[in-house]
Design an enzyme around this catalytic site. Structure first.
Site, PDB file in Angstrom:
ATOM      1  N   LYS A   1       9.195   2.196  -5.642  1.00  0.00           N
ATOM      2  CA  LYS A   1       8.305   1.272  -5.162  1.00  0.00           C
ATOM      3  C   LYS A   1       8.225   0.026  -6.471  1.00  0.00           C
ATOM      4  CE  LYS A   1       5.642   5.250  -3.335  1.00  0.00           C
ATOM      5  NZ  LYS A   1       4.348   5.724  -3.303  1.00  0.00           N
TER       6      LYS A   1
ATOM      7  N   LEU B   1       0.682  -1.042   0.164  1.00  0.00           N
ATOM      8  CA  LEU B   1       0.035  -0.039   0.072  1.00  0.00           C
ATOM      9  C   LEU B   1       0.973   1.242   0.087  1.00  0.00           C
ATOM     10  CD1 LEU B   1      -1.156  -1.981   2.721  1.00  0.00           C
ATOM     11  CD2 LEU B   1      -3.196  -0.728   2.164  1.00  0.00           C
ATOM     12  N   ASP B   2       0.295   2.385  -0.599  1.00  0.00           N
ATOM     13  CA  ASP B   2       0.842   3.527  -0.566  1.00  0.00           C
ATOM     14  C   ASP B   2       0.380   4.297   0.899  1.00  0.00           C
ATOM     15  OD1 ASP B   2       2.138   6.024  -1.135  1.00  0.00           O
ATOM     16  OD2 ASP B   2       0.287   6.775  -1.860  1.00  0.00           O
ATOM     17  N   LYS B   3       1.049   5.297   1.251  1.00  0.00           N
ATOM     18  CA  LYS B   3       0.470   5.762   2.487  1.00  0.00           C
ATOM     19  C   LYS B   3      -0.607   6.947   2.451  1.00  0.00           C
ATOM     20  CE  LYS B   3       2.579   8.866   4.986  1.00  0.00           C
ATOM     21  NZ  LYS B   3       1.575  10.074   5.444  1.00  0.00           N
ATOM     22  N   THR B   4      -0.377   8.078   1.740  1.00  0.00           N
ATOM     23  CA  THR B   4      -0.923   9.240   1.395  1.00  0.00           C
ATOM     24  C   THR B   4      -2.047   8.944   0.326  1.00  0.00           C
ATOM     25  OG1 THR B   4       1.024  10.534   1.878  1.00  0.00           O
ATOM     26  CG2 THR B   4      -1.044  11.836   0.943  1.00  0.00           C
TER      27      THR B   4
END
Length: 632
Positions: free
Chosen positions: A495, A313-316
């Site tokens: 990523k 997952l990405d955060k923002t």
């Protein structure tokens, strides 16, 4: 022949009903009226009437070089007719046609999600002209930039942004979430949504098929028609299996010289349930997802997602809301006066941190707007304004140091506390004195913790966060969630490298991102999942789109994918098991052609009804108490 085919297809249900009546009349004549000849005539007519549509379908398939199920049934019926088994031939054709009718009706139900979506598509709009007058027009006649009026209870006909008015929007047709959302000037709205209350004027950005709603319908239709690996295998298998049954039937006759036995083999060997088992599961599963704001791009996506063991997952914008808000305020002076002054300065800026401060002040009912000196921007530091003896500084710690602002031990501790929490820090000084320390951060999605735990409970082995943010901010978020690995300060290409690394380790990887900055990772992962309201990039790049940006939708999608694949396997087992049992029954002498066709049609209905259970599969209920117990 073509016209006859069209007529037969159009009236096939009526023909099936006529055959049923003829069979009933035959039974009545035979057992009640004792009119054997009349009974035989009724069965002969029923056999011929039933054989015509089946034989025409078989002939059409042969023209395309396909040996179909209809061919097996046609040969069996003709064979039964030749040896005088008129009851068998009539019953077999009736059961086959009636089975097709039931199959058609139940399959229509599995596609009800798309039909209901199509019916919800707006067709007219209230166009506002330059004089402010409204006119009802067809949606297809609207262009980008047109203004449309939507009254309370009305349906929004276009994608666009609100330029006048406020109201609560029901976006269930887009996001699957029935709770109304309050929207006002500048907010985006979507075609197909309903205004629960409030009158709004919308400036059009997309119309018809180009709207998010239009793309959802198109995606679901394409996805339901696409095949899973199991369906493709079965289709290929059937192309060889059906001719094999025909050859076996011929061999049985050649060896035993038992013609009734040979034609019974043809009926019992029909792979109807096997052929339909996988597609109907696929249609039902994807339909359920569409109803709950989950767009799965076909059977491949469903199958791959069901095998995912690593979620990246990405955060923002993924784990967090993507919207900055004030987390804490340390005040050194008159709080109301200081906040009013800071908000007045930040109103001159469009920076997300500044907008968060302005919103916070408004929420605190601070409406005073102090007079400000002219403000100058210091790149990378903040804003500076001075008039006579009044000087105001708003920015980061570097700005304060550059202007010799005194920072006490207490104030330094407040700054460090905010930074340790991963907040961005906004400082305000008046003269040489620090007045405010404000922490601003992107807020964690409220359902993130429960949703990720639900995914682990469903069988996910590893959850990894990859983010471009600093390590402190990333770890701060990860510590509040059931995340196994955190990798921070990454560029988009970094990523992608991590995703490839996990794949090389033998993991099946799903990447969840916003579909814009993360598009390379979405495309590289085994399954790309876009969280958002169906942006163009997400629709093109992601394999699964969560129109409702929530983790309960993600958890439901994962569970639904697993159940859809399991359901497909169940249907294959039912289909193969039925054929095996029928052949066993034939060997021991308890199954004949008529009874065999009856069981065959029942097996088709069983796999369809089994698949329809997926339609009623409800979203995962997230339980925060259970998550806390699991975490402890």
């Amino acid at each position: 022949m073509t016209k006859l085919n069209i007529w037969i297809t159009k009236h096939q249900n009526k023909i099936t009903a006529a055959i049923a009546i003829l069979i009933a009349l035959s039974l009545l004549s035979d057992f009640v009226l004792k009119m054997g000849t009349a009974a035989t005539v009724f069965m002969i007519v029923a056999s011929i009437l039933g054989a015509i549509p089946v034989a025409l379908h078989a002939f059409s398939a042969l023209q395309n070089k396909v040996i179909s199920i209809e061919l097996l049934v046609t040969i069996a019926v003709i064979g039964a007719f030749i040896i005088g088994e008129y009851e068998e031939s009539a019953v077999v054709t009736f059961l086959f046609l009636f089975g097709n009718y039931l199959e058609q009706k139940t399959l229509e139900k599995t596609r009800s999600s798309v039909k209901s979506l199509t019916k919800m598509a707006p067709t007219t709009a209230e166009l506002v002209d330059e004089d402010g007058k409204t006119e009802t027009v067809d949606v297809d006649d609207l262009d980008e930039g047109d203004h449309v009026l939507v009254k309370p209870g009305g349906q929004i006909p276009v994608d666009g942004k609100i330029i006048d008015g406020t109201g609560y929007m029901n976006e269930a047709s887009i996001t699957g979430e029935s709770t109304p959302v309050k929207k006002g000037i500048g907010d985006k709205v979507f075609a197909g949504s309903l205004t629960d209350n409030g009158t709004i004027t919308v400036e059009t950005t997309s119309v018809g098929e180009d709207t998010t709603f239009g793309k959802i319908i198109e995606l679901v239709e394409e996805a339901q028609d696409s095949q899973s690996p199991a369906a493709r295998f079965i289709d290929k298998f059937a192309t060889y299996y059906t001719p094999a049954v025909l050859i076996i039937g011929i061999l049985v006759w050649a060896i035993t010289r038992d013609f009734p036995l040979a034609i019974t083999v043809l009926v019992l060997g029909c792979p109807g349930a096997l052929v339909i088992g996988a597609p109907v599961s696929n249609v039902a599963g994807i339909g359920n997802g569409a109803k709950n704001g989950i767009l799965m791009k076909g059977g491949n996506a469903v199958n791959s997602f069901s095998h995912v063991d690593t979620l990246v997952l990405d955060k923002t914008g993924t784990l967090t809301t993507g919207k900055m808000s004030v987390t804490d305020v340390d005040n050194f002076g008159d709080k109301t006066e200081n906040l009013a002054l800071l908000a007045a300065v930040e109103k001159t800026s469009d920076h997300p941190l500044g907008q968060a401060v302005v919103k916070y002040a408004a929420d605190q009912s601070i409406t005073e707007t102090p007079e400000l000196p002219e403000l100058d921007t210091v790149k990378g530091q903040g804003l500076v304004g001075q008039k006579d003896d009044f000087k105001i500084l708003v920015g980061n710690e570097r700005l304060m140091k550059a202007n010799d602002v005194k920072i006490s031990a207490e104030q330094k501790e407040a700054i460090n506390s905010r930074m340790n929490d991963g907040d961005s820090v906004v400082l305000m000084a008046v003269g040489q004195e620090l007045k405010l320390v404000v922490g601003v951060n992107d807020q964690l999605r409220p359902d993130a913790r429960e949703g990720l735990q639900a995914l682990k409970d469903a069988g996910l082995k590893r959850i990894v966060m990859l983010t471009g943010d600093n390590k402190v901010a990333a770890q701060r978020v990860a510590d509040r969630l059931p995340i196994d690995e955190v990798h921070a300060e990454l560029l988009p290409e970094d990523k992608v490298t991590f995703v490839k690394k996990f794949q090389e380790q033998g993991s099946t990887v799903a990447f969840v991102g916003d579909g814009i900055n993360d598009s390379p990772s979405l495309a590289t992962a085994d399954i790309g999942i876009g969280m958002g309201t169906g942006t163009d990039v997400a629709i093109e790049t992601a394999d699964i789109i969560l129109v409702k940006s929530s983790f309960d939708a993600l958890a439901h999608a994962y569970v639904l994918a697993k159940k859809t694949v399991a359901n497909t396997k169940e249907n294959i087992f039912i289909a193969v098991g039925t054929v095996a049992l029928l052949l066993l029954g034939l060997i021991v002498g308890v199954i004949h052609m008529g009874s065999g066709m009856f069981v065959h049609e029942i097996s088709i209905l069983v796999v369809i009804f089994n698949a329809m259970r997926l339609i009623k599969n409800k979203p995962v209920k997230l339980d925060s108490n259970q998550v806390l117990k699991t975490a402890n």
